[in-house]
Scaffold this motif. Sequence first.
Motif, PDB file in Angstrom:
ATOM      1  N   CYS A  78      45.681 -43.137 -13.900  1.00  0.00           N
ATOM      2  CA  CYS A  78      44.665 -42.891 -14.922  1.00  0.00           C
ATOM      3  C   CYS A  78      44.660 -43.973 -15.987  1.00  0.00           C
ATOM      4  O   CYS A  78      43.600 -44.354 -16.500  1.00  0.00           O
ATOM      5  CB  CYS A  78      44.893 -41.520 -15.563  1.00  0.00           C
ATOM      6  N   ARG A  79      45.836 -44.484 -16.315  1.00  0.00           N
ATOM      7  CA  ARG A  79      45.909 -45.499 -17.366  1.00  0.00           C
ATOM      8  C   ARG A  79      45.264 -46.803 -16.911  1.00  0.00           C
ATOM      9  O   ARG A  79      44.511 -47.432 -17.661  1.00  0.00           O
ATOM     10  CB  ARG A  79      47.361 -45.740 -17.757  1.00  0.00           C
ATOM     11  N   GLU A  82      41.518 -46.316 -16.876  1.00  0.00           N
ATOM     12  CA  GLU A  82      40.911 -46.406 -18.206  1.00  0.00           C
ATOM     13  C   GLU A  82      40.762 -47.854 -18.646  1.00  0.00           C
ATOM     14  O   GLU A  82      39.729 -48.252 -19.196  1.00  0.00           O
ATOM     15  CB  GLU A  82      41.745 -45.640 -19.226  1.00  0.00           C
ATOM     16  N   HIS A  83      41.794 -48.668 -18.402  1.00  0.00           N
ATOM     17  CA  HIS A  83      41.720 -50.059 -18.821  1.00  0.00           C
ATOM     18  C   HIS A  83      40.664 -50.832 -18.052  1.00  0.00           C
ATOM     19  O   HIS A  83      40.048 -51.760 -18.595  1.00  0.00           O
ATOM     20  CB  HIS A  83      43.089 -50.726 -18.693  1.00  0.00           C
ATOM     21  N   ASP A  86      37.526 -50.070 -19.756  1.00  0.00           N
ATOM     22  CA  ASP A  86      37.476 -50.694 -21.079  1.00  0.00           C
ATOM     23  C   ASP A  86      37.321 -52.207 -21.014  1.00  0.00           C
ATOM     24  O   ASP A  86      37.089 -52.853 -22.030  1.00  0.00           O
ATOM     25  CB  ASP A  86      38.758 -50.381 -21.861  1.00  0.00           C
ATOM     26  N   TYR A 132      49.978 -39.962 -20.884  1.00  0.00           N
ATOM     27  CA  TYR A 132      49.304 -38.981 -20.032  1.00  0.00           C
ATOM     28  C   TYR A 132      49.204 -37.625 -20.742  1.00  0.00           C
ATOM     29  O   TYR A 132      48.170 -36.953 -20.687  1.00  0.00           O
ATOM     30  CB  TYR A 132      50.075 -38.841 -18.731  1.00  0.00           C
ATOM     31  N   LEU A 135      46.546 -37.647 -23.274  1.00  0.00           N
ATOM     32  CA  LEU A 135      45.241 -37.551 -22.634  1.00  0.00           C
ATOM     33  C   LEU A 135      44.875 -36.101 -22.368  1.00  0.00           C
ATOM     34  O   LEU A 135      43.743 -35.669 -22.628  1.00  0.00           O
ATOM     35  CB  LEU A 135      45.253 -38.346 -21.321  1.00  0.00           C
ATOM     36  N   MET A 150      40.404 -38.673 -14.357  1.00  0.00           N
ATOM     37  CA  MET A 150      39.575 -39.863 -14.175  1.00  0.00           C
ATOM     38  C   MET A 150      38.104 -39.553 -14.371  1.00  0.00           C
ATOM     39  O   MET A 150      37.352 -40.350 -14.949  1.00  0.00           O
ATOM     40  CB  MET A 150      39.808 -40.444 -12.778  1.00  0.00           C
ATOM     41  N   LEU A 153      37.514 -39.391 -18.017  1.00  0.00           N
ATOM     42  CA  LEU A 153      37.497 -40.742 -18.576  1.00  0.00           C
ATOM     43  C   LEU A 153      36.202 -41.467 -18.206  1.00  0.00           C
ATOM     44  O   LEU A 153      35.602 -42.163 -19.037  1.00  0.00           O
ATOM     45  CB  LEU A 153      38.701 -41.535 -18.071  1.00  0.00           C
ATOM     46  N   ARG A 156      33.432 -40.196 -20.293  1.00  0.00           N
ATOM     47  CA  ARG A 156      33.583 -40.631 -21.682  1.00  0.00           C
ATOM     48  C   ARG A 156      33.194 -42.097 -21.838  1.00  0.00           C
ATOM     49  O   ARG A 156      32.656 -42.508 -22.860  1.00  0.00           O
ATOM     50  CB  ARG A 156      35.029 -40.421 -22.125  1.00  0.00           C
ATOM     51  N   LYS A 157      33.493 -42.908 -20.831  1.00  0.00           N
ATOM     52  CA  LYS A 157      33.263 -44.348 -20.928  1.00  0.00           C
ATOM     53  C   LYS A 157      31.917 -44.773 -20.330  1.00  0.00           C
ATOM     54  O   LYS A 157      31.605 -45.966 -20.318  1.00  0.00           O
ATOM     55  CB  LYS A 157      34.369 -45.098 -20.182  1.00  0.00           C
TER      56      LYS A 157
END
Length: 468
Positions: A78-79, A82-83, A86, A132, A135, A150, A153, A156-157
Motif C-alpha cells: 500500500c505504501r 500511494e507513492h 503521488d 499502515y 492509514l 488501495m 487510496l 482519494r488520489k
Amino acid sequence: LKRPVTPGASLAAGPRLALHARTRLAAELGPSAMAAPTSAPAVLSAEVEALVARHASEVDALSGNTDEETEVIHAALCRVFEHVLDWSPVDFETAEIRIGGLETGFVGLSAAWWHDVGLDRERLFEDFKGWYRRLWEECPGASRTPSVAMLALARRKAGEVDRRAAELDVSSPYAHIVRGLVQAILRWDVSDLLCKDIFQLEGPVALLAFSFGTGAKVGDVVKMRTLVGPGLETPGNTNCGLAAAVRKILRQRPMPVFAQWEIADALLHGASGAPNAGSFGAWRFAGVGEGGADDAYRLQETFLGAGERGNEDVEVCKAVPMWPLAVMSNEATVEELQDPRKMWKYYLGTPDVVEQMTPKWRACSEAPRSFLLVGHPDHVARCVVLLGDEGRGKTVLVAGGALMPDAEEWSGCGCDAMGFDPNSAQPWTRNRAMFLARELLARCGGVLQEVYRPEPRPDGGHILRFLS
C-alpha cells in the motif's frame, strides 16, 4: 508483470471492474467515502481502480510466516502504491520515485537507505506497521485487506492523478508509467507461467537458474564484507534448495544448465561450494587464459548425475560477479570496493546473469527453443521479465509444483516454509516481508527503466533521466 494496458482494452473492461471496485469499497467504507466526484470521471483513475479490483485476490493472498510479516507485506504494497499515485514529475526531463522520502533511483533502491534502514529488520518493520495502522485509522470499520486500502487510496488520489494526466502533454509517458507501476505492484500470480510437464517443452531446452541470497562469508570477506563471489561466500541454504530442484529436473530430463554460481556450485559440490574457489578473487580460472590452471575455479563444469539412471552428463555454465576483473583492469581498487555504492556497479544482479549467459547459450551447437527457469517463487517472475528479447519466439516456463521444494524440503535445507534462509548474508532475503518490500522497488525500477536511463548521483544512488 509489465504488460501495458492498452486504452481500448481498459475502456472496454474498466467501467465494469471500476464499478465493482466502487461497490465493494462503498460497502467497506460507507457511502461518504464514495461520494460522487465533482468532475467528470477520467480514464486513468478508472483504470487504476479497475486494476486494483482485477488483481485484488492476488494482493490479498500475499502473506508471511507470521501475522507481523503479513502486516508488513500489506503495508509495503500500500505504501509503494500511494507513492506511485503521488508521483508528480514537473516535466519529463528528470524524475524520481521516492519511498518514504528516500530516493529509490534506478533499481528502486538507494544503497544508503538499505544500509541505514533496509538491513535493520526491526526498524523496517516498525516503520511500515506504523504507517499502515495510521492509514487504517482513517478507514474505521473496513476489513483490513490491502486491496481495500488501495481502493481507498486510489479514490482519494483520483483527482490528482487525473489532473496530472490532463495537464501533461498527450505524448508524455505519464499515464503509461503509472499503469506499469501499478501492475508491477499488483501482479503476483505466476500460475500461467508454471511448467506442468517438462517433457512437453520443445527441444533443445536450456535450464536457467537464478540464485537467491548467499551463505556465510568466508576468507577475505571477514575483513571486507562487501566482497562477493565464489571463495568469499558459501552458496547459502536457499540456493541449496534450488540446486536440489535443478538436480530433480535433470534426473527427469537432461539439459544444459546456465546458473548463477551459488546454485551451480551447490549442485556440483554441495553446501560448502567449490573447493578451488579461492582463485576467483584473482580472476584466474581453470583452462581460461594464460593464468589458468587445473586446480583453479571453473566457470564451466560437468554434472555427472543426470538422466533417469543418473549416468548422463550435462554442462553447467556459471555467472559470477565481475569485480575482480575491474580490479585486474585498474577500473577500481579493492580498497574502493569497500564502499557498497562502488561495489554495487559490479554486483551480480538478475539482469547481469542474463547478460553473462546470453552469449553462452547462443554458442550452443543447437540454440535453445525453450527455457525452463528455476528460482525462488517470489523472485522468478521478474527473472522472466528480465529475460526480455531472449525469450521472444521461445517457450519460457517456470519450474513449480513437484519440481520445486515443498515446505518440508525447504526446512531440510535450513530455510523457512517459504524458502527464506534466516541466516542469509543478504538481509533482505531472510524473510518474505523484507524481500517483498525490496522486490516492489525493484519492479518499479524495471518499469521506469523502459523510459528513463539511470545517471549516477555524486552522493550515491541514481537519478532517472527521460529518454527523449
